[in-house]
Scaffold this motif. Structure first.
Motif, short mmCIF file in Angstrom:
data_model
loop_
_atom_site.label_atom_id
_atom_site.label_comp_id
_atom_site.label_asym_id
_atom_site.label_seq_id
_atom_site.Cartn_x
_atom_site.Cartn_y
_atom_site.Cartn_z
N MET A 122 -6.08 -9.11 -8.19
CA MET A 122 -5.37 -7.89 -8.58
C MET A 122 -3.99 -8.21 -9.13
O MET A 122 -3.40 -9.26 -8.85
N ASP A 123 -3.46 -7.29 -9.91
CA ASP A 123 -2.08 -7.33 -10.35
C ASP A 123 -1.21 -6.91 -9.17
O ASP A 123 -1.38 -5.79 -8.64
N PRO A 124 -0.27 -7.74 -8.71
CA PRO A 124 0.51 -7.40 -7.52
C PRO A 124 1.39 -6.16 -7.68
O PRO A 124 1.90 -5.64 -6.68
N GLU B 193 -0.10 1.20 -5.63
CA GLU B 193 -0.63 2.55 -5.43
C GLU B 193 -2.16 2.56 -5.56
O GLU B 193 -2.86 3.19 -4.75
N LYS B 194 -2.69 1.87 -6.56
CA LYS B 194 -4.14 1.80 -6.74
C LYS B 194 -4.80 1.09 -5.57
O LYS B 194 -5.83 1.56 -5.06
N LEU B 195 -4.24 -0.03 -5.14
CA LEU B 195 -4.78 -0.75 -3.99
C LEU B 195 -4.82 0.15 -2.77
O LEU B 195 -5.81 0.17 -2.02
N TRP B 196 -3.76 0.89 -2.56
CA TRP B 196 -3.66 1.75 -1.37
C TRP B 196 -4.82 2.73 -1.33
O TRP B 196 -5.48 2.92 -0.31
N ARG B 197 -5.09 3.38 -2.47
CA ARG B 197 -6.16 4.36 -2.51
C ARG B 197 -7.53 3.71 -2.30
O ARG B 197 -8.40 4.27 -1.62
N LEU B 198 -7.72 2.54 -2.89
CA LEU B 198 -8.99 1.85 -2.71
C LEU B 198 -9.22 1.47 -1.24
O LEU B 198 -10.31 1.67 -0.69
N ALA B 199 -8.21 0.92 -0.61
CA ALA B 199 -8.33 0.50 0.79
C ALA B 199 -8.46 1.70 1.73
O ALA B 199 -9.24 1.67 2.69
N TYR B 200 -7.72 2.75 1.45
CA TYR B 200 -7.76 3.95 2.29
C TYR B 200 -9.12 4.62 2.20
O TYR B 200 -9.65 5.12 3.19
N GLY B 201 -9.72 4.63 1.01
CA GLY B 201 -11.01 5.28 0.83
C GLY B 201 -12.20 4.39 1.08
O GLY B 201 -13.33 4.77 0.78
N SER B 202 -11.99 3.22 1.65
CA SER B 202 -13.08 2.28 1.90
C SER B 202 -14.17 2.92 2.75
O SER B 202 -13.90 3.49 3.80
N GLY B 203 -15.42 2.83 2.26
CA GLY B 203 -16.53 3.40 3.01
C GLY B 203 -16.52 4.91 3.04
O GLY B 203 -17.18 5.53 3.87
N TYR B 204 -15.77 5.52 2.16
CA TYR B 204 -15.65 6.98 2.07
C TYR B 204 -15.11 7.60 3.35
O TYR B 204 -15.42 8.75 3.68
N GLU C 117 0.34 -5.18 1.81
CA GLU C 117 1.23 -4.41 0.94
C GLU C 117 2.66 -4.92 1.01
O GLU C 117 3.36 -5.01 -0.01
N ILE C 118 3.12 -5.28 2.22
CA ILE C 118 4.48 -5.84 2.36
C ILE C 118 4.58 -7.14 1.57
O ILE C 118 5.59 -7.39 0.89
N ALA C 119 3.53 -7.97 1.65
CA ALA C 119 3.54 -9.23 0.91
C ALA C 119 3.58 -8.99 -0.60
O ALA C 119 4.23 -9.73 -1.35
N LEU C 120 2.90 -7.94 -1.07
CA LEU C 120 2.93 -7.61 -2.50
C LEU C 120 4.34 -7.19 -2.94
O LEU C 120 4.80 -7.55 -4.03
N TRP C 121 5.04 -6.44 -2.10
CA TRP C 121 6.43 -6.08 -2.42
C TRP C 121 7.32 -7.31 -2.49
O TRP C 121 8.21 -7.40 -3.33
N ASP C 122 7.08 -8.26 -1.59
CA ASP C 122 7.85 -9.51 -1.62
C ASP C 122 7.63 -10.22 -2.95
O ASP C 122 8.58 -10.73 -3.58
N ILE C 123 6.38 -10.25 -3.40
CA ILE C 123 6.06 -10.87 -4.70
C ILE C 123 6.71 -10.11 -5.84
O ILE C 123 7.30 -10.70 -6.76
N LYS C 124 6.63 -8.77 -5.80
CA LYS C 124 7.24 -7.96 -6.86
C LYS C 124 8.74 -8.22 -6.97
O LYS C 124 9.29 -8.35 -8.07
#
Length: 397
Positions: free
Chosen positions: A65-67, A71-82, A98-105
């Motif tokens: 994924m693009d770090p 927002e897109k990752l959050w929705r995908l993970a939150y909706g996992s398995g419906y 998500e914290i690690a992604l912010w560190d990268i950003k």
């Protein structure tokens, strides 16, 4: 730039183990070599299971994924398995990633994370500490239930610069709560408040902690005993599942109600705010769904004139995520510190957190501003032993 690698570290926190028996750290690596670190908090399962969950979420949603697409990752993970419902385990895993992604950003843009969350509002952050035993001078955990020793320790913290002192002598708490508080317990807690207030005067706020032990009526009775000592807050007086009941406590006392360390996502915090159950939100960034979700909750709180006091009892990565959230939040109240961020919290990172006379100074380095010391992490693997029990046995012996 894409996410290309994952590392996990389950690190044993040596006694006295302030912050928990172990920390679960996550490190993400991009295809151009930028590394970001995150941390899981308060897991519902053991570390082996949580590491498997981290690896599963990474393989399904994070690898490649693009770090910047949090927002897109959050929705995908939150909706996992419906499921599309707040889930403590999934959100704890997502929070670390998500914290690690912010560190990268932050590192990719050359900016501290708080500058990407709206920009720094506060130059320094007022902090508080629990009353911890003075291990260096032979004091043990019995201080938690000793009002005289706790008052003496509180005065010591005030001399160091702290202006907020937290304690929770209303234990024990159990899976069978809530309950009515006993008169003996209320007498002890009132004695704590009286002696600590006498010891610190008006130089420090008293932060009275509980963990959802009490029924609604019991919490109101309890609060009425403590009001005369003007605590800054009464923390989680009733269990967190039903904020409508906590709202009755808030209406029954003049003490501000604080809550949030066991809640996840904006949806659960929205109920707290709508019910007026609390005016101080203690989101746990390593559980709530990460920094962006915590920032959304903080913004919702603004509309209700509520303040935030990020919860810490964890490792230094979550601690530093709290710092960035607080630095960028107009309605920040106070930050939880584990004393002055020393001990093992200071050893596991390469550069110590800057704490000065009661305040944390936000870092100016890109990203979170800290780096995990992998050598120290590997040298302290979690063994699965009960480190707190070992420490207690040593004291008894």
């Amino acid at each position: 730039m894409k996410i290309a690698g994952l590392k996990t570290f389950v690190v044993g926190n040596p006694p006295p183990s302030f912050g928990g028996q172990y920390f679960i750290f996550v490190k993400l690596v991009t295809d151009d070599g930028i590394e970001g670190v995150g941390e899981v908090y308060g897991t519902a399962f053991g570390p082996k299971t949580m590491v498997a969950a981290i690896e599963d979420m990474y393989q399904r949603y994070v690898e490649g994924m693009d770090p910047f697409h949090i927002e897109k990752l959050w929705r995908l993970a939150y909706g996992s398995g419906y499921t599309l419902r707040p889930d403590v385990t999934a959100m704890s895993v997502l929070s670390a990633i998500e914290i690690a992604l912010w560190d990268i950003k932050g590192k990719a843009t050359g900016k501290p994370v708080y500058e990407l969350l709206g920009g720094r509002v506060h130059e320094r952050l007022r902090s508080y500490t629990y009353i911890y035993p003075d291990i260096a001078n032979g004091q043990d955990s019995s201080i938690y239930w000793n009002p005289e020793a706790s008052a003496e320790r509180a005065a010591h913290y005030v001399k160091m610069g702290f202006t907020g002192i937290k304690f929770d002598p209303a234990a024990p708490y159990s899976p069978f709560d809530p309950r009515q508080p006993s008169l003996e317990s209320m007498d002890l807690c009132e004695k704590f408040c009286r002696l600590i207030r006498e010891a610190v005067g008006a130089k420090a706020d008293l932060l009275f902690g509980t963990h959802g032990q009490f029924t609604t009526s019991g919490a109101i009775r309890f609060a009425q005993r403590l009001e005369k000592y003007q605590p800054l807050w009464f923390e989680e007086p009733t269990p967190p599942e039903k904020p409508e009941e906590m709202a009755l406590v808030a209406r029954g006392t003049s003490i501000p109600i604080a809550t949030g360390e066991r809640l996840v996502t904006k949806y659960e915090f929205a109920r707290v705010l709508e019910c007026r159950a609390a005016s101080i939100l203690q989101m746990q960034v390593g559980r709530v769904g990460g920094l962006l979700e915590a920032k959304k909750i903080t913004s919702m709180a603004e509309a209700y004139y509520a303040q935030i006091a990020p919860h810490l009892y964890a490792g230094p990565v979550i601690g530093m995520a709290n710092v960035h959230l607080a630095a960028a939040s107009p309605n920040f109240l106070i930050l939880e510190s584990i004393e002055t961020w020393g001990g093992f919290h200071g050893k596991i990172i390469k550069k110590p957190v800057q704490w000065e006379a009661g305040y944390v100074i936000p870092p100016t380095e890109p990203g979170l501003g800290i780096e995990l010391d992998e050598d120290v992490a590997r040298a302290h693997p979690y063994t699965g032993k009960n480190l707190h029990l070992e420490m207690t046995n040593k004291v008894i012996q």
